[in-house]
Design an enzyme around this catalytic site. Structure first.
Site, PDB file in Angstrom:
ATOM      1  N   TRP A 179       0.857  -1.182  -0.097  1.00 58.35           N
ATOM      2  CA  TRP A 179       0.016   0.047  -0.001  1.00 58.35           C
ATOM      3  C   TRP A 179       1.124   1.217  -0.022  1.00 58.35           C
ATOM      4  O   TRP A 179       1.871   1.255   0.783  1.00 58.35           O
ATOM      5  CB  TRP A 179      -0.919   0.023   1.231  1.00 58.35           C
ATOM      6  CG  TRP A 179      -1.714   1.093   1.587  1.00 58.35           C
ATOM      7  CD1 TRP A 179      -2.819   1.956   0.410  1.00 58.35           C
ATOM      8  CD2 TRP A 179      -1.468   2.391   2.132  1.00 58.35           C
ATOM      9  NE1 TRP A 179      -2.936   3.227   0.776  1.00 58.35           N
ATOM     10  CE2 TRP A 179      -2.017   3.368   1.853  1.00 58.35           C
ATOM     11  CE3 TRP A 179      -0.354   2.674   3.230  1.00 58.35           C
ATOM     12  CZ2 TRP A 179      -2.158   4.532   2.574  1.00 58.35           C
ATOM     13  CZ3 TRP A 179      -0.272   3.762   3.828  1.00 58.35           C
ATOM     14  CH2 TRP A 179      -1.117   4.736   3.448  1.00 58.35           C
ATOM     15  N   GLU A 220      -3.322  -2.937  -2.281  1.00 64.29           N
ATOM     16  CA  GLU A 220      -4.409  -2.237  -1.677  1.00 64.29           C
ATOM     17  C   GLU A 220      -4.585  -0.812  -2.335  1.00 64.29           C
ATOM     18  O   GLU A 220      -3.471  -0.110  -2.320  1.00 64.29           O
ATOM     19  CB  GLU A 220      -4.021  -2.369  -0.040  1.00 64.29           C
ATOM     20  CG  GLU A 220      -4.967  -1.610   0.593  1.00 64.29           C
ATOM     21  CD  GLU A 220      -4.666  -1.256   2.066  1.00 64.29           C
ATOM     22  OE1 GLU A 220      -3.542  -1.745   2.348  1.00 64.29           O
ATOM     23  OE2 GLU A 220      -5.528  -1.018   2.890  1.00 64.29           O
ATOM     24  N   LYS A 222      -6.938   2.689  -2.627  1.00 63.73           N
ATOM     25  CA  LYS A 222      -7.617   3.913  -1.614  1.00 63.73           C
ATOM     26  C   LYS A 222      -8.353   4.943  -2.069  1.00 63.73           C
ATOM     27  O   LYS A 222      -7.831   5.104  -3.595  1.00 63.73           O
ATOM     28  CB  LYS A 222      -6.403   4.416  -0.722  1.00 63.73           C
ATOM     29  CG  LYS A 222      -7.181   5.056   0.414  1.00 63.73           C
ATOM     30  CD  LYS A 222      -5.805   5.071   1.551  1.00 63.73           C
ATOM     31  CE  LYS A 222      -6.416   6.032   2.865  1.00 63.73           C
ATOM     32  NZ  LYS A 222      -5.519   6.026   4.069  1.00 63.73           N
ATOM     33  N   ASP A 253      -9.812  -2.876   1.385  1.00 68.73           N
ATOM     34  CA  ASP A 253      -9.936  -2.214   2.515  1.00 68.73           C
ATOM     35  C   ASP A 253     -11.082  -1.782   2.646  1.00 68.73           C
ATOM     36  O   ASP A 253     -11.496  -0.853   1.761  1.00 68.73           O
ATOM     37  CB  ASP A 253      -8.676  -1.457   2.977  1.00 68.73           C
ATOM     38  CG  ASP A 253      -8.805  -0.747   4.525  1.00 68.73           C
ATOM     39  OD1 ASP A 253      -9.811  -0.094   4.879  1.00 68.73           O
ATOM     40  OD2 ASP A 253      -7.649  -0.666   5.120  1.00 68.73           O
ATOM     41  N   HIS A 256     -11.744   2.274   2.260  1.00 70.87           N
ATOM     42  CA  HIS A 256     -11.323   3.003   1.283  1.00 70.87           C
ATOM     43  C   HIS A 256     -12.121   3.086   0.133  1.00 70.87           C
ATOM     44  O   HIS A 256     -11.653   3.255  -0.973  1.00 70.87           O
ATOM     45  CB  HIS A 256      -9.845   2.098   0.858  1.00 70.87           C
ATOM     46  CG  HIS A 256      -8.886   2.279   1.669  1.00 70.87           C
ATOM     47  ND1 HIS A 256      -7.468   1.740   1.496  1.00 70.87           N
ATOM     48  CD2 HIS A 256      -8.683   2.684   3.139  1.00 70.87           C
ATOM     49  CE1 HIS A 256      -6.719   1.706   2.514  1.00 70.87           C
ATOM     50  NE2 HIS A 256      -7.657   2.520   3.384  1.00 70.87           N
ATOM     51  N   HIS A 280      -8.948  -5.820   4.065  1.00 73.60           N
ATOM     52  CA  HIS A 280      -8.374  -5.390   5.287  1.00 73.60           C
ATOM     53  C   HIS A 280      -9.598  -5.184   5.927  1.00 73.60           C
ATOM     54  O   HIS A 280     -10.726  -4.160   5.399  1.00 73.60           O
ATOM     55  CB  HIS A 280      -7.753  -4.195   5.134  1.00 73.60           C
ATOM     56  CG  HIS A 280      -6.148  -4.276   4.969  1.00 73.60           C
ATOM     57  ND1 HIS A 280      -5.101  -3.408   5.043  1.00 73.60           N
ATOM     58  CD2 HIS A 280      -5.222  -5.507   4.936  1.00 73.60           C
ATOM     59  CE1 HIS A 280      -4.034  -3.563   5.050  1.00 73.60           C
ATOM     60  NE2 HIS A 280      -4.232  -5.176   5.112  1.00 73.60           N
ATOM     61  N   ASP A 288     -11.961   7.341   6.357  1.00 74.52           N
ATOM     62  CA  ASP A 288     -11.211   5.884   6.615  1.00 74.52           C
ATOM     63  C   ASP A 288     -10.339   5.975   8.199  1.00 74.52           C
ATOM     64  O   ASP A 288      -9.380   6.206   8.114  1.00 74.52           O
ATOM     65  CB  ASP A 288     -10.008   5.820   5.717  1.00 74.52           C
ATOM     66  CG  ASP A 288      -9.076   4.822   5.817  1.00 74.52           C
ATOM     67  OD1 ASP A 288      -9.634   3.719   6.316  1.00 74.52           O
ATOM     68  OD2 ASP A 288      -8.027   4.798   5.405  1.00 74.52           O
ATOM     69  N   ASP A 290     -10.490   4.058  10.585  1.00 74.65           N
ATOM     70  CA  ASP A 290      -9.978   2.978  10.981  1.00 74.65           C
ATOM     71  C   ASP A 290     -10.397   2.805  12.686  1.00 74.65           C
ATOM     72  O   ASP A 290      -9.491   2.758  13.546  1.00 74.65           O
ATOM     73  CB  ASP A 290      -8.509   2.963  11.207  1.00 74.65           C
ATOM     74  CG  ASP A 290      -7.960   2.585   9.635  1.00 74.65           C
ATOM     75  OD1 ASP A 290      -8.152   1.579   9.175  1.00 74.65           O
ATOM     76  OD2 ASP A 290      -7.556   3.577   9.043  1.00 74.65           O
ATOM     77  N   ASP A 320      -7.433  -4.545  10.156  1.00 79.92           N
ATOM     78  CA  ASP A 320      -6.481  -3.120   9.941  1.00 79.92           C
ATOM     79  C   ASP A 320      -7.344  -1.805  10.444  1.00 79.92           C
ATOM     80  O   ASP A 320      -8.234  -1.389   9.649  1.00 79.92           O
ATOM     81  CB  ASP A 320      -6.228  -2.862   8.330  1.00 79.92           C
ATOM     82  CG  ASP A 320      -5.399  -1.663   8.308  1.00 79.92           C
ATOM     83  OD1 ASP A 320      -4.984  -1.054   9.225  1.00 79.92           O
ATOM     84  OD2 ASP A 320      -5.464  -0.925   7.200  1.00 79.92           O
TER      85      ASP A 320
HETATM   86  C1  RNT Z   1      -3.984   2.619   5.094  1.00 78.01           C
HETATM   87  C2  RNT Z   1      -4.072   1.262   4.682  1.00 78.01           C
HETATM   88  C3  RNT Z   1      -2.982   0.649   5.215  1.00 78.01           C
HETATM   89  C4  RNT Z   1      -2.613   0.756   6.608  1.00 78.01           C
HETATM   90  C5  RNT Z   1      -1.609  -0.151   7.161  1.00 78.01           C
HETATM   91  C6  RNT Z   1      -0.873   0.451   8.280  1.00 78.01           C
HETATM   92  O1  RNT Z   1      -4.894   3.461   4.688  1.00 78.01           O
HETATM   93  O2  RNT Z   1      -5.068   0.876   5.034  1.00 78.01           O
HETATM   94  O3  RNT Z   1      -3.261  -0.770   4.853  1.00 78.01           O
HETATM   95  O4  RNT Z   1      -3.685   1.063   7.431  1.00 78.01           O
HETATM   96  O5  RNT Z   1      -0.723  -0.673   6.314  1.00 78.01           O
HETATM   97 ZN    ZN Z   2      -5.619  -1.148   4.979  1.00 75.82          ZN
END
Ligand code: RNT
Ligand code: ZN
Length: 410
Positions: A179, A220, A222, A253, A256, A280, A288, A290, A320
């Site tokens: 990523w 990955e 985004k 993810d 994203h 993820h 995003d 998290d 994640d």
């Molecule tokens: C960031 C991505 C990525 C990170 C990790 C720490 O937006 O989701 O995967 O969260 O690599």
């Molecule tokens: Zn991620």
């Protein structure tokens, strides 16, 4: 209600809870190490960059490898079933000599390998292309500066070697996820240039020989990052096209995408064209952000899409998220348990029968069935699962005791 009663209620719907519990033994979730220290790592004191943020200042954050390992042990003891350890390159452990990210080697991860082997865990890996001085003008593999690109290409190549080492040592495949944070805050003049450079960098990285039966490289995508709102080099279209064309695995993810897009709907589209798909699992609140994964509708829907299509062995499931505002052990335990809860729920669903209703256009009955299922006693089956795995049903006391005994003294 007892487990036996719950079992009977499911039997009436044609669902065998014992089969579901057996299947749970195959479920492996890759747990991200970076919840334990707010994505800090051990290789630099740089602040977190790359458009991601861990907010909060809850006491007890791990700041040494020993502390992080101790916390992972505690969290894992409260999470039932199989787990894998997901590491970032920034978690390299240096003994006497320090090397920069373009020079890291398997030996810098030997302690992690010992840790994993002693516990029978596989390891997944991630090159770390953020929180570092060589991220120039918010760009890494897509930078117009050749020195910058070369540094990060070398870094990812070293990471592939390290991933191979993990697979060889643990005997489990290693999923290595790329990523990059690259992007622009405001409207760029050239959207194609950075993407072409990212593509060439990836080509260069993947031209190195590695054992594709042991290392699965994933990519990955985004939609945007904080401070990088207008343009993201590794967008969904870029990453999906690149992965499919070059035989690597796409990674979604669920934080994203635009807020009304859902990964649960994207899953089947990707399964049509990819042998493997990687995930993820996170929770985006407005962006995003998290947040810790909950037992919510979208988490359940994502897991349903894996189980309904019998794709457990085709989807790499990883967590994640990073919440620094609550007890970090609890963040791990809650999120990963919820992923497993959602999988169990999906296993307790009569998918064949519901697909039949759909195909016969009996959509009234389908909706009735979907709603009926929501009130089924999944909690009793979950508790039975925890009992069999010898994991506490309510982890609160264990987490708070650990906080008092260990975390507050840091
Ligand atoms: C960031 C991505 C990525 C990170 C990790 C720490 O937006 O989701 O995967 O969260 O690599
Ligand atoms: Zn991620």
């Amino acid at each position: 209600m007892s487990y036996t009663e719950a079992k009977q209620r499911y039997e009436a719907l044609g669902i065998n809870t014992e089969e579901a519990l057996n299947k749970m033994k195959e479920v492996n979730v890759s747990v991200h190490c970076w919840q334990g220290d707010d994505v800090q790592g051990f290789d630099s004191k740089e602040a977190l960059s790359g458009g991601i943020q861990a907010t909060g200042n809850y006491p007890g954050k791990a700041s040494t490898p020993q502390q992080l390992m101790q916390d992972i042990d505690k969290a894992f003891s409260l999470i039932p079933g199989k787990k894998k350890l997901n590491l970032h390159a920034s978690y390299a452990i240096f003994e006497d000599e320090f090397v920069d990210r373009d020079k890291i080697e398997p030996k810098h991860f030997k302690k992690w390998v010992d840790f994993a082997k002693e516990r029978g865990l596989g390891i997944d890996f991630n090159p770390t292309l953020f929180s570092h001085a060589m991220v120039k003008d918010n760009l890494t593999l897509s930078s117009p500066d050749e020195t910058v690109r070369k540094f990060w290409i070398d870094h990812v190549k070293q990471c592939i070697k390290i991933s191979e080492y993990f697979a060889n040592e643990t005997g489990e495949v290693c999923v290595m996820n790329i990523w990059i944070p690259d992007g622009y805050k405001d409207i760029p003049a050239d959207r194609l240039g950075p993407r072409m450079r990212f593509k060439e960098s990836l080509d260069e990285i993947l031209s190195m020989p590695y054992d594709k039966t042991k290392v699965y490289v994933t990519l990955e995508s985004k939609v945007f990052g904080i401070g990088l709102e207008s343009y993201t080099v590794g967008s969904a279209e870029f990453c999906l096209s690149y992965s499919t064309k070059n035989g690597i695995t796409p990674l979604m993810d669920n934080g994203h995408y635009h807020p009304t897009e859902v990964v649960s709907d994207k899953m089947s589209a990707l399964l049509c064209f990819n042998e493997k798909v990687a995930l993820h699992v996170t929770r985006g609140v407005r962006w995003d952000s998290d947040h810790v994964v909950l037992y919510d509708d979208e988490t359940k829907e994502i897991m349903k899409e894996i189980i309904a299509h019998d794709a457990l062995d085709r989807v790499f499931i990883a967590t994640d998220y990073f919440d620094a505002s609550i007890n970090r052990i609890s963040a791990w335990v809650t999120g990963v348990r919820n992923v497993k809860k959602a999988i169990l729920t999906a296993l307790l669903t009569p998918h064949a029968e519901m697909k039949k209703l759909q195909n016969e256009n009996r959509l009234t009955e389908l909706m009735l069935m979907q709603e009926e299922l929501k009130m089924m006693p999944v909690g009793e089956v979950w508790e039975e699962y925890l009992k069999r795995e010898e994991v506490e049903i309510n982890p609160t006391k264990a987490i708070l005791d650990y906080e008092k005994k260990v975390l507050v003294n840091r």
